[in-house]
Motif scaffolding. Structure first.
Motif, PDB file in Angstrom:
ATOM      1  N   SER A 117       0.831  -1.208   0.000  1.00 43.12           N
ATOM      2  CA  SER A 117       0.000   0.000   0.000  1.00 43.12           C
ATOM      3  C   SER A 117       0.864   1.256   0.000  1.00 43.12           C
TER       4      SER A 117
ATOM      5  N   LYS B 196       1.566   2.968  -3.281  1.00 39.63           N
ATOM      6  CA  LYS B 196       0.491   3.729  -3.922  1.00 39.63           C
ATOM      7  C   LYS B 196       0.292   5.115  -3.312  1.00 39.63           C
TER       8      LYS B 196
ATOM      9  N   HIS C 140      -5.027   3.686   9.071  1.00 44.17           N
ATOM     10  CA  HIS C 140      -6.026   2.764   8.524  1.00 44.17           C
ATOM     11  C   HIS C 140      -7.046   2.377   9.600  1.00 44.17           C
TER      12      HIS C 140
END
Length: 569
Positions: A24, A27, A152
């Protein structure tokens, strides 16, 4: 590592989780902030080795502001030492203060400074982490992955807060508390702050007491102290804040809080001492230096006020947080100290720094008129005041068109100049309007009282403030009584009239809430919705965190959601 049920990461073991987070990372959009181009290039290569390719660079604070306005960054890596003597702490302060980066953005400070003062400054403004140079790509990756995972876990809380749906944000906090024990204290901290914003003092107090049953946390003690203050238990709040500072002298917001309680108890000298202690520990914080200057000026400690206001101007050079008031405050204090030439130098600097700003032009006229009056040149001073009065309308129009408030301190200084040059009618009109629009702001009311005292009108000042207070109550009661009688349309008309006539925080909130209540019953009206949104935005500019403003914002979100209207705050 446990994760919430239904979460895309929920069924993964630790190794799989680490792999997903590392992937992740590739990105993410990253902004590197460093005044040295080779340092930016080096960090860009390090990130490239980790698979991160969407990397932007900024060599100055001004460039950072420009870039964050045009892009949403997932990660900001900022060197501690920035351009023009500024630092990463000040940049974080500015970005958070102006709501230029979302809560979900990872902000990490990179520094080679190991000194105590810098570490304290960093901790106070709560970056997600900081790295001591030199560091390896593995260390950078580990820190970033840890911060990304935490973001998150807390992302639903952030999303609801940014949408203004605070009750839903509290529900998201509860889910994290139940499902993610590792981050329960982060969620409890958010929950306490949200309850406080909603004016649910008893519930917030219960949250903080729950935290303190399980661990010693200075932030929880400060939250509890805030709840105690809000229910007017000032002595208890004062004692608890003093206890926090004894146990955790690095917890700088406790100094600010204790100073505010001292002021509420009428202990101005103690308030100044506490703020000065904090400013000595964290000299980079311009907001606190401004507070020191304000309280020192109220205490008539003009030398201390001059030093503090001078530091504000020096430290905020090139920052969007710099205001006309910063220069006007210092200029005013210098005139009071009898140093007219120094005051003129400050005004000249303001005109250079804020060229083209009509408020700065108005402030320069007012400051120079007070200098001339102090030098015994009343006729010249009067000419400048005439010019300032004619410019005042343009300033208000420009500020309204740009969606920003007009400096209320500057208005009071203009009234002072009017009194000093034989224009009492103009002065009283200004004072009456400022007092009405800011009747809950004890500092501005104190400034008004001080000007009346300086110009030999203490009794007139007291009478004016009392009369304004009565008029405000009468205006407000008309609209409230109409609502209680079931005449909601009449109530909206009266409260809008009050808000247009006297745009203080209470009237702006009342008018907005009355409109949303009417639309909740009668249906959405684009015309009324536009008026209500304008009132709400103006109230937010006065005090975004006020429970009254938060309550109006919640009503707006609820009613807009009912009719499928997208909210923007």
């Amino acid at each position: 590592m446990n994760t919430p049920a239904g979460n895309s990461l929920g069924a993964l073991d630790d190794e799989e989780m680490l792999l997903v987070l590392q992937q992740s990372l590739t990105k993410k959009r990253v902004l590197i902030v460093d005044r040295h181009s080779p340092a930016r290039d080096s960090l860009r290569l390090m990130l490239g080795a980790l698979g991160v390719t969407a990397v932007h660079g900024a060599g100055s604070s001004a460039e950072v502001i420009r870039q964050v306005k045009g892009n949403r960054f997932d990660i900001i890596l900022s060197d501690f030492v920035l351009d023009d003597g500024r630092d990463g702490q000040q940049l974080l302060e500015e970005l958070r203060h102006a709501h230029l980066i979302p809560l979900a953005t990872v902000y990490m400070i990179i520094t080679s400074e190991r000194s105590y003062t810098n570490v304290v400054a960093l901790a106070e403004l709560s970056p997600d982490d900081y790295l001591i140079k030199p560091f390896t790509s593995e260390q950078l990756q580990a820190r970033l992955v840890r911060s990304i995972y935490k973001k998150h876990v807390l992302r639903k809380i952030y999303e609801q807060i940014e949408r203004g749906e605070l009750h839903e944000a509290i529900a998201a906090c509860d889910r994290v508390i139940q499902q993610q024990p590792m981050y329960q204290y982060d969620a409890l901290r958010f929950k306490g702050e949200l309850l406080h914003q909603l004016g649910q003092t008893a519930e917030a107090e219960a949250v903080y007491r729950r935290v303190l049953e399980g661990r010693i946390a200075p932030w929880a003690k400060m939250g509890l102290a805030t709840a105690l203050r809000d229910r007017n238990a000032l002595d208890e709040a004062e004692q608890l804040a003093e206890q926090v500072l004894q146990e955790a002298p690095d917890f700088l917001s406790a100094y600010d809080f204790l100073a505010s309680v001292h002021e509420a108890l009428g202990k101005l000298k103690e308030a100044q001492t506490v703020l000065q202690r904090a400013a000595d520990v964290s000299p980079h914080n311009t907001v606190r230096q401004r507070l020191v200057g304000d309280v020192a000026a109220r205490n008539k400690d003009l030398l201390a006020a001059e030093k503090a206001y001078s530091k504000v101007i020096a430290r905020s050079k090139g920052s969007s947080l710099r205001t006309v008031d910063d220069f006007a405050n210092l200029s005013r204090v210098l005139v009071e100290r009898g140093d007219v030439e120094a005051s003129r130098k400050v005004t000249a600097e303001m005109k250079r720094e804020l060229r083209g700003d009509k408020q700065a032009e108005l402030a320069a006229l007012v400051s120079e008129s007070l200098c001339l009056e102090a030098e015994g040149a009343p006729e010249k001073a009067k000419q400048l005041v005439d010019h300032a009065l004619s410019l005042q309308g343009e300033v208000e129009a420009e500020s309204h068109s740009k969606g920003r408030g007009v400096s209320q301190r500057l208005a009071i200084d203009l009234a002072h100049a009017c009194y000093a040059t034989g224009k009492p009618a103009d002065a009283e009109k200004i004072m009456r309007q400022v007092a009405a629009e800011n009747h809950e702001d004890t500092h501005l009311i104190g400034h008004i009282t001080d000007v009346f005292a300086k110009t030999g009108r203490p009794d007139a000042g007291k009478a004016l403030l009392e009369q304004v207070g009565r008029e405000i109550v009468e205006l407000n009661n008309k609209g409230v009584m109409a609502a209680r009688a079931g005449d909601f349309e009449g109530s909206v008309h009266l409260l809008m009239q009050a808000a247009d006539q006297v745009p203080n925080l209470q009237f702006l909130v009342n008018a907005a809430k009355a409109i949303y209540t009417l639309m909740d019953q009668k249906g959405w009206s684009p015309t009324l919705a536009e008026r209500a949104f304008d009132y709400l935005q103006r109230a937010q500019r006065k005090d975004r965190k006020s429970p009254k403003v938060v309550s109006a914002r919640q009503l707006y979100v609820t009613v807009a959601k009912k009719y499928g209207i997208e909210t923007t705050l």
